[in-house]
Every structure is written in structure tokens, then in C-alpha cells.
Design a protein around this motif. Structure first.
Motif, PDB file in Angstrom:
ATOM      1  N   ILE A 364      39.826 -10.896  22.497  1.00 59.29           N
ATOM      2  CA  ILE A 364      39.804  -9.527  21.954  1.00 59.29           C
ATOM      3  C   ILE A 364      39.839  -8.509  23.092  1.00 59.29           C
ATOM      4  O   ILE A 364      40.587  -7.530  23.053  1.00 59.29           O
ATOM      5  N   ILE A 365      39.045  -8.757  24.137  1.00 58.71           N
ATOM      6  CA  ILE A 365      39.014  -7.853  25.295  1.00 58.71           C
ATOM      7  C   ILE A 365      40.373  -7.815  25.987  1.00 58.71           C
ATOM      8  O   ILE A 365      40.895  -6.741  26.309  1.00 58.71           O
ATOM      9  N   ASN A 366      40.958  -8.985  26.195  1.00 58.65           N
ATOM     10  CA  ASN A 366      42.259  -9.044  26.879  1.00 58.65           C
ATOM     11  C   ASN A 366      43.353  -8.322  26.088  1.00 58.65           C
ATOM     12  O   ASN A 366      44.228  -7.681  26.658  1.00 58.65           O
ATOM     13  N   ALA A 367      43.283  -8.440  24.759  1.00 57.70           N
ATOM     14  CA  ALA A 367      44.296  -7.801  23.921  1.00 57.70           C
ATOM     15  C   ALA A 367      44.087  -6.296  23.815  1.00 57.70           C
ATOM     16  O   ALA A 367      45.029  -5.549  23.533  1.00 57.70           O
ATOM     17  N   SER A 368      42.859  -5.846  24.035  1.00 58.13           N
ATOM     18  CA  SER A 368      42.522  -4.436  23.812  1.00 58.13           C
ATOM     19  C   SER A 368      43.003  -3.520  24.925  1.00 58.13           C
ATOM     20  O   SER A 368      43.161  -2.313  24.718  1.00 58.13           O
ATOM     21  N   GLU A 369      43.222  -4.053  26.112  1.00 58.33           N
ATOM     22  CA  GLU A 369      43.755  -3.304  27.249  1.00 58.33           C
ATOM     23  C   GLU A 369      43.014  -1.981  27.443  1.00 58.33           C
ATOM     24  O   GLU A 369      41.853  -1.967  27.796  1.00 58.33           O
ATOM     25  N   ARG A 497      42.495 -13.247   8.772  1.00 62.12           N
ATOM     26  CA  ARG A 497      41.394 -14.126   9.188  1.00 62.12           C
ATOM     27  C   ARG A 497      41.931 -15.107  10.226  1.00 62.12           C
ATOM     28  O   ARG A 497      43.006 -15.683  10.049  1.00 62.12           O
ATOM     29  N   VAL A 498      41.191 -15.313  11.326  1.00 63.15           N
ATOM     30  CA  VAL A 498      41.589 -16.271  12.358  1.00 63.15           C
ATOM     31  C   VAL A 498      40.403 -17.186  12.660  1.00 63.15           C
ATOM     32  O   VAL A 498      39.244 -16.795  12.506  1.00 63.15           O
ATOM     33  N   ASP A 499      40.721 -18.410  13.113  1.00 60.25           N
ATOM     34  CA  ASP A 499      39.634 -19.352  13.382  1.00 60.25           C
ATOM     35  C   ASP A 499      39.957 -20.354  14.494  1.00 60.25           C
ATOM     36  O   ASP A 499      39.229 -21.330  14.682  1.00 60.25           O
ATOM     37  N   SER A 500      41.022 -20.121  15.250  1.00 62.17           N
ATOM     38  CA  SER A 500      41.437 -21.087  16.269  1.00 62.17           C
ATOM     39  C   SER A 500      41.718 -20.393  17.591  1.00 62.17           C
ATOM     40  O   SER A 500      42.051 -19.195  17.620  1.00 62.17           O
ATOM     41  N   PHE A 505      43.648 -13.000  20.021  1.00 60.46           N
ATOM     42  CA  PHE A 505      44.468 -12.138  20.862  1.00 60.46           C
ATOM     43  C   PHE A 505      45.666 -11.606  20.075  1.00 60.46           C
ATOM     44  O   PHE A 505      45.927 -10.391  20.051  1.00 60.46           O
ATOM     45  N   ASN A 506      46.385 -12.501  19.439  1.00 60.61           N
ATOM     46  CA  ASN A 506      47.580 -12.097  18.689  1.00 60.61           C
ATOM     47  C   ASN A 506      47.223 -11.216  17.495  1.00 60.61           C
ATOM     48  O   ASN A 506      47.969 -10.293  17.145  1.00 60.61           O
ATOM     49  N   ALA A 507      46.083 -11.487  16.869  1.00 60.00           N
ATOM     50  CA  ALA A 507      45.672 -10.685  15.716  1.00 60.00           C
ATOM     51  C   ALA A 507      45.398  -9.245  16.126  1.00 60.00           C
ATOM     52  O   ALA A 507      45.773  -8.296  15.418  1.00 60.00           O
ATOM     53  N   VAL A 508      44.723  -9.061  17.263  1.00 59.47           N
ATOM     54  CA  VAL A 508      44.445  -7.702  17.744  1.00 59.47           C
ATOM     55  C   VAL A 508      45.752  -6.976  18.043  1.00 59.47           C
ATOM     56  O   VAL A 508      45.919  -5.805  17.695  1.00 59.47           O
ATOM     57  N   TYR A 517      42.890  -1.600  10.742  1.00 59.39           N
ATOM     58  CA  TYR A 517      43.101  -3.037  10.527  1.00 59.39           C
ATOM     59  C   TYR A 517      41.776  -3.757  10.696  1.00 59.39           C
ATOM     60  O   TYR A 517      40.951  -3.379  11.536  1.00 59.39           O
ATOM     61  N   LEU A 518      41.580  -4.795   9.885  1.00 62.80           N
ATOM     62  CA  LEU A 518      40.355  -5.578   9.969  1.00 62.80           C
ATOM     63  C   LEU A 518      40.691  -7.038  10.232  1.00 62.80           C
ATOM     64  O   LEU A 518      41.575  -7.603   9.580  1.00 62.80           O
ATOM     65  N   ILE A 519      39.988  -7.635  11.209  1.00 60.21           N
ATOM     66  CA  ILE A 519      40.183  -9.040  11.550  1.00 60.21           C
ATOM     67  C   ILE A 519      38.855  -9.768  11.419  1.00 60.21           C
ATOM     68  O   ILE A 519      37.860  -9.369  12.036  1.00 60.21           O
ATOM     69  N   GLU A 520      38.839 -10.804  10.607  1.00 63.40           N
ATOM     70  CA  GLU A 520      37.659 -11.663  10.533  1.00 63.40           C
ATOM     71  C   GLU A 520      37.890 -12.848  11.465  1.00 63.40           C
ATOM     72  O   GLU A 520      38.876 -13.575  11.328  1.00 63.40           O
ATOM     73  N   VAL A 521      36.983 -13.040  12.418  1.00 66.29           N
ATOM     74  CA  VAL A 521      37.098 -14.108  13.399  1.00 66.29           C
ATOM     75  C   VAL A 521      35.991 -15.134  13.119  1.00 66.29           C
ATOM     76  O   VAL A 521      34.817 -14.865  13.335  1.00 66.29           O
ATOM     77  N   ILE A 522      36.395 -16.293  12.603  1.00 67.67           N
ATOM     78  CA  ILE A 522      35.418 -17.337  12.272  1.00 67.67           C
ATOM     79  C   ILE A 522      35.079 -18.103  13.553  1.00 67.67           C
ATOM     80  O   ILE A 522      35.966 -18.646  14.218  1.00 67.67           O
TER      81      ILE A 522
END
Length: 536
Positions: A364-369, A497-500, A505-508, A517-522
Motif C-alpha cells: 500500500i505504501i509503495n503504491a501510494s507514492e 477485495r484482495v487476499d494474496s 499494490f495493484n488494487a491501490v 475507492y474502498l479496498i478490503e485487504v484480508i
């Protein structure tokens, strides 16, 4: 001029662009004045959200935040956010309505002593008994912020006071008069003596260290700090709220000091011979990283001053005053410090499923730039703290002093309004999200550039970890969660929703194209956080 109109005009003249609030009967005259004002009101769905939004606005902009509520329940709903701002010294104007004067203290509908409730949570509370007191109270609050004081200031306004008239010429006189404030900064003569002592201490130092707190940021002294540190080659550590005062990729920046401090910062704090503490409180968490050293402490709040040389003043003015001196060569001292890491040793390349939370948050941090990141309270908080490099002030928002769950989503609203050209990313747990999820309505209504990442471990993770360590079993910490994606859809917001590994990163990145946008990270329900080590 009606008192309510005079107050709104005064806010407008002093550069207030947004007010975060929720209307109610006793504050309606103020809302009527806002209706025709250039000041924009942002309707939050709960008053706690209004205070957190004002807080997020202030932290991410460097300007005063403003929140607004009606009497009784409206005012009391603000208290969580006001306390959060108070503990972290965030400049916030808190405006509350009240029942008419003749009904106060009569135990009528919604009558309660709001000022007594908010007094311990604010720098000052003004209880306006007439229109002139209301205007003077607001003017004084603005002057206090201009003089460098930080923290919430409360203005309480009975409905009938708001409806009464105030003479326009009198109003202008009140606006322009030089109000004598209760800000007793050290006078110039005394300050010169303290400056001389500070310079002598720094000149004699062989192992100096600067500790920068949020006061550096609020004083608009970031460039002054950088120039001072670079000119004299003095290393800089920061408190949590002060992160970004010097970019964390700068050669002189050691990172955060204290219980969650870097090895380099805490080594420097334990071994320096002079600590120049600027705009910080020296809290118990920070003091964990400080040894027996001479402390020069500069702060506009004299109640927090401690150490050997206490300077009650503005950080920016202090740094400008101590420019002329000869410091000893710090090369050997810096070399010793650099034998210790200013980064945290956290493994984030796990390919495990269930997904490790530290891997997810690193993605998430890497994608957020260059986005502004808002960190809620929970297990994920530690991972963000340890993995995020802060390069600019106001780009990582979190309440280090109070840490309320539910801060993240409403604070993101304030950050988004303060920074319309930037993306805002919220990292929040499944527990914290459910405390203020109603503010999705505000985000959706205004189509804000916000991506919300819910790190879902189906529990109150840190409390669960403490129970495992210190008690005989788990109790009331495991959550039966709703379908967060369905909640997002109900608020007309896209989600996934992502879990793997690799998916967060791609979801963000996708989220930035579809905001809000909302992302649920399991994530792994059993993965705890590294607990702070005792610093020796």
C-alpha cells in the motif's frame, strides 16, 4: 450586523475556507450566516467526524481547522476529536451552539455546561454572554493561533447571542484593536540572555542532537530547521508528530526517537551531550530514547517545558536568533551514529497466504507514492509507522498522543479538502473502520480523491495480542464483520477485495483511477506486531 453574520465575516476575513460540522437547532443562526458566505461548510454525518476532519485539515495544511456543532449532544459528540487535537497540539477552532441565556442552568432540553466539559480539552474556552464577547472571543482565538499557540480553542455561542445585533462600527473596532492576550512569552531582554546561553552550550558541544517536534511545522520553521542543521552539521531526530520536519531520506535525519525510534535516533539520544528539543513535549514515549544530557527546550507552551534551559518562545524566532556561532566538528559524532541503522528491519517479502499484514501495508505504501497517508489506530498502525518514509510534513497523519480508533476516515475528509490536488490513502483496521464508517457518505457526496484500505484481520488485533501475552484467554476481541464491499456499494463507491501477495499494490493503483475507492485487504488473523524493546 447580526452577531452570527459578524462572526462568519470575521472567519472569512481571516482566511477560513472550510468548516466541518453538523447543524442543530441552537446553532441555526450561524448556519444561516454561512449560507451566504464564501466559507464552505462540509456536512459530516457525526460531530466526532467533524472534529477529526478539522484535525486532518489542519495537520495536512498547516492552517487552523474549524469544526461546528449544536448544543448538548452535538457539542459532546465533538469531545473525542477535540481531545485528539489537544493531545497532539493541533490548532483547531471549536464552535458550539448553546441554549438561550435565560434557559441555561435550568436543566431544559439539551442544556448542559459545555464549557466545563471542554475546558480540560482546550487551550481556552470562551463562553459568550453577549455579541461583543462573542466577537472578541473569536478575535482573541485567532490572535492566539497567530502568536504560535497550538491546540483547540473553544467558542460557545448561545442561540440568542447569535441572533442579537452588534454595532458594525463597534465590530470593526473590535476586529482591529490590539487585544492583550494571555500569551506571556519571555520578553526580548530575557530571551537574549537565554539565546546566549543556548549558543554557548551548542558551541561547547561535541555530540549535539536536534529533536524536532510538530511545533517546528506549526511555526513554519521547516526550512529554518533544515538550514540550521545543514549549516552546522547537526543530526536531527524527530517525534512522531514531527516526522517530515526534515525529510527521512536526508543524510542528517535519523528518524523517529523513543519507544518506536530507530536504532540511530535512540543511540544519538542516549549519547548526545546537548539535546536541542524544538517544538516538542518530551513525552514519556520520547524520553525512552533520551539519556542523561543537557536539554535546551524551546516551546510556545510553557507548561511542557523541561530540561536545563527552558525557552518559552517560537521555534522559528529561536532558530533565526541562534545563527551566529562556531560549532565544533561533528564528523566523528555523525560517523558513530551512522554505525546504527535509521531504518527498521522488517521483512516484507513473504509470499504466504494468508497474506501477512506487513507485506500488505508495504505494498500500500509503495503504491501510494506522493499521496497523503492517514493512519488509524490498531495493529496496522505499527506497520505503517515502521515502514513509511515521511519526506514532507503533513503527509502522514495519525494521532500519536491519543490514538482513537475511527480517526482515519473522517481525518481523510479534512485532508482531501485541504489538498484537492493530492490523493489521500487511509489505512484502517476492520475495528476502527466501523466506528466512523458513516463518513463514507461525505466522501461519496463530494467525490473526494480518497482510497480507503481496510486491513481486515477479523479482530481487535493489538488487544488480542495483549490478551494472549498477559491473560488466560481471548475475550470480546474477535469480530464478526459485515460485507465491507456491500457497504461501499450502498454509499455509491467502487470497491474490491484482495487476499494474496502482490494484489494490494495493484488494487491501490486501480483505486487512484476510480476514486473514491474502498479496498478490503484480508490478512493473517494470527500475525501480531513487534512490541517495543526496552531501551537501555
Amino acid at each position: 450586523m447580526r452577531c452570527a453574520d459578524a462572526l462568519v465575516e470575521l472567519l472569512e476575513k481571516n482566511g477560513v475556507k472550510f468548516i466541518f460540522g453538523h447543524p442543530g437547532e441552537q446553532i441555526l443562526p450561524f448556519y444561516d450566516a454561512l449560507r451566504t458566505s464564501k466559507v464552505r461548510h462540509v456536512l459530516m454525518r457525526h460531530e466526532q467526524g467533524a472534529a477529526h476532519a478539522a484535525d486532518g485539515y489542519a495537520r495536512s495544511s498547516g492552517s487552523m481547522g474549524v469544526c461546528l456543532a449544536t448544543a448538548g449532544p452535538g457539542a459532546l459528540n465533538l469531545t473525542m476529536g477535540v481531545a485528539t487535537a489537544y493531545k497532539d497540539s493541533v490548532p483547531m477552532l471549536v464552535i458550539t451552539g448553546d441554549v438561550p441565556r435565560k434557559l441555561r442552568g435550568k436543566n431544559v432540553f439539551q442544556d448542559i455546561d459545555t464549557c466545563r466539559v471542554l475546558e480540560p480539552l482546550t487551550l481556552k474556552t470562551f463562553d459568550a454572554k453577549n455579541p461583543e464577547e462573542a466577537v472578541k472571543g473569536l478575535k482573541t482565538a485567532i490572535k492566539m493561533f497567530e502568536n504560535g499557540l497550538t491546540g483547540p480553542i473553544h467558542l460557545n455561542l448561545p442561540k440568542d447571542v447569535l441572533e442579537e445585533s452588534v454595532n458594525v462600527s463597534s465590530f470593526e473596532e473590535l476586529v482591529n484593536e490590539d487585544i492583550k492576550l494571555s500569551i506571556k512569552l519571555q520578553n526580548e531582554k530575557t530571551m537574549d540572555k537565554y539565546i546566549s546561553k543556548a549558543i554557548k552550550s551548542i558551541e561547547n558541544s561535541q555530540r549535539p542532537l536536534i529533536l524536532a517536534g510538530a511545533g517546528v511545522i506549526w511555526a513554519d520553521a521547516v526550512s529554518d530547521l533544515r538550514n540550521f542543521a545543514e549549516k552546522n552539521k547537526i543530526p536531527v531526530a524527530t517525534t512522531y508528530p514531527g516526522r517530515g520536519a526534515l525529510p527521512e531520506d536526508h543524510l542528517l535525519c535519523l528518524g523517529m526517537l523513543g519507544t518506536r525510534g530507530t536504532e540511530a535516533s535512540n543511540f544519538a539520544g542516549k549519547n548526545c551531550d546537548v539535546l536541542l528539543a524544538l517544538g516538542c513535549r518530551l513525552s514519556e514515549r520520547t524520553l525512552h530514547g533520551i539519556g542523561k544530557t543537557k536539554i535546551i527546550h524551546v516551546n510556545t507552551d510553557d507548561d511542557v517545558l523541561r530540561g536545563d534551559l527552558k525557552i518559552h518562545g517560537n521555534v522559528s524566532e529561536f532558530l533565526k536568533a541562534v545563527h551566529d556561532f562556531e560549532i565544533q566538528d561533528t564528523g566523528e559524532w555523525i560517523s558513530r551514529i551512522m554505525e546504527h541503522s535509521n531504518e527498521y528491519d522488517i521483512q516484507t517479502d513473504q509470499d504466504d497466504v494468508p497474506l501477512k499484514p506487513q507485506r500488505a501495508i508495504k505494498e500500500i505504501i509503495n503504491a501510494s507514492e506522493d499521496a497523503i497517508m492517514v493512519n488509524d489506530a490498531g495493529t496496522h498502525t505499527t506497520w505503517v509507522t515502521l515502514l513509511k518514509k515521511v519526506k514532507e510534513p503533513g503527509t502522514l497523519l495519525f494521532s500519536g498522543g491519543f490514538g482513537p480508533m475511527g480517526y482515519g476516515v473522517p481525518a481523510a475528509v479534512g485532508a482531501a479538502f485541504a489538498n484537492p490536488d493530492k490523493n489521500v490513502v487511509v489505512v484502517v483496521g476492520d475495528g476502527g473502520f466501523q466506528m466512523t464508517l458513516q463518513e463514507l457518505a461525505t466522501i461519496s457526496q463530494h467525490n473526494l480523491k480518497v482510497v480507503i484500505c481496510i486491513v481486515n484481520n477479523s479482530s481487535l488485533g493489538i488487544i488480542k495480542q495483549w490478551q494472549k501475552l498477559h491473560y488466560d484467554g481471548l475475550y470480546e476481541v474477535e469480530l464478526e464483520n459485515p460485507d465491507f464491499l456491500e457497504i461501499a456499494r450502498a454509499y455509491r463507491m467502487d470497491s474490491e477485495r484482495v487476499d494474496s501477495p502482490g494484489e494490494a499494490f495493484n488494487a491501490v493503483k486501480r483505486g487512484f483511477n476510480e476514486m473514491p475507492y474502498l479496498i478490503e485487504v484480508i490478512v493473517d488473523t494470527e500475525e501480531g506486531i513487534p512490541l517495543p524493546k526496552v531501551i537501555k
